[in-house]
Write an enzyme that holds these catalytic residues in place. Sequence first.
Site, PDB file in Angstrom:
ATOM      1  N   ALA A  16      83.287 -83.000  68.402  1.00  0.00           N
ATOM      2  CA  ALA A  16      83.804 -81.807  68.637  1.00  0.00           C
ATOM      3  C   ALA A  16      84.114 -81.604  70.214  1.00  0.00           C
ATOM      4  O   ALA A  16      85.073 -80.958  70.703  1.00  0.00           O
ATOM      5  CB  ALA A  16      83.287 -80.514  67.881  1.00  0.00           C
ATOM      6  N   LYS A 198      71.390 -72.026  79.787  1.00  0.00           N
ATOM      7  CA  LYS A 198      71.961 -72.315  78.452  1.00  0.00           C
ATOM      8  C   LYS A 198      70.957 -72.303  77.315  1.00  0.00           C
ATOM      9  O   LYS A 198      71.363 -71.931  76.010  1.00  0.00           O
ATOM     10  CB  LYS A 198      72.630 -73.853  78.434  1.00  0.00           C
ATOM     11  CG  LYS A 198      73.343 -74.143  77.154  1.00  0.00           C
ATOM     12  CD  LYS A 198      74.730 -73.477  77.162  1.00  0.00           C
ATOM     13  CE  LYS A 198      75.346 -73.614  75.902  1.00  0.00           C
ATOM     14  NZ  LYS A 198      75.944 -75.164  75.640  1.00  0.00           N
ATOM     15  N   GLU A 280      68.405 -81.704  67.033  1.00  0.00           N
ATOM     16  CA  GLU A 280      68.411 -81.739  68.428  1.00  0.00           C
ATOM     17  C   GLU A 280      66.915 -81.134  69.012  1.00  0.00           C
ATOM     18  O   GLU A 280      66.977 -80.234  69.992  1.00  0.00           O
ATOM     19  CB  GLU A 280      69.389 -81.529  69.480  1.00  0.00           C
ATOM     20  CG  GLU A 280      70.386 -82.194  69.308  1.00  0.00           C
ATOM     21  CD  GLU A 280      71.750 -82.191  70.177  1.00  0.00           C
ATOM     22  OE1 GLU A 280      71.981 -82.772  71.140  1.00  0.00           O
ATOM     23  OE2 GLU A 280      72.374 -81.045  69.910  1.00  0.00           O
TER      24      GLU A 280
END
Length: 318
Positions: A16, A198, A280
């Site tokens: 993606a 982030k 992750e």
Amino acid sequence: MSEVPRPRIGIIGTGAIGGFYGVMLARAGFDVHFLLRSEFAPVVERGLQLNSAVHGALALHPVQAYRDAAEMPPCDWLLVGAKTTSNAALVPAIVQAAAPGAKVVLMQNGLAVEDALRPALPDSLHLLGGLCFICVHRSAPGVIEHQALGAVNLGYHSGPAADSAQRQAIVEEGAALFRAAGLDSSAMASLDQARWQKLVWNVPYNGLSVLLNAGTTALMGNPDSRALIEALMEEVVQGAAACGHVLPEGFAGKLLAATDRMPDYLPSMYHDFVQARPMELEAIYAAPLAAAAQAECELPRMRMLYRALRFLDMRQSG
């Protein structure tokens, strides 16, 4: 006067993220080469299709696609769009596809992802981090669904750049590539600070989407899950400050407001869990928890979330 040639760009991992940015750069006139694994045949046959709520329906066909990095031409910029769980296996591909002095950008979530990869790369390669603020997922081989956003912020990690001015010039050069493709992009002076920023979004929404089986709209619409999101965000802000990265005033509130405006979105960790892929957890949870602990800052809600996710990950993997 001859025109300066545009850099050649390689996409390592055309999912993606890699697919979206690769298509946008190719349509802007850059020479883009895509490394694929299982989706090589359908992409060669049908190309890449980007269905974007922002940019419209875009197609790239034919695609300069490769099964093997050894067949790719030397690339000046390499954008690594694969998950952090694949980094060790991607080292040979990165080295084979890199031109001398190439810039390698890890367009991945989490903290310290460059630290683990750096020792495996030649000293001659520049290593950067890319923080993608985007709602995007793959719906079929070679088909990318883009719901919102698309900015990417870059920071320099390590490499042969001799001083801060050279490092910042390289980061500015990278940001200019994305801006030329019609995307917002900023050159960050501190990669670690950019990664902590982030994490303020990634820590709550990725993990809670898995635990509660919910997208952003449901998570934001329920007072209990919203309160938990806010508490987790504040913990990440505290962890960043303890590690020497004071985030902008009201940063968490701005992310909450931006998420309220977003269409319903299922983060990447949700898709990994549903499709029985490794999550992750190291990059998004374990690494920042370890960094905060070293700075004598405990993040109890984040640690509880990490342990619950690790239980699910271990049970699913057997």
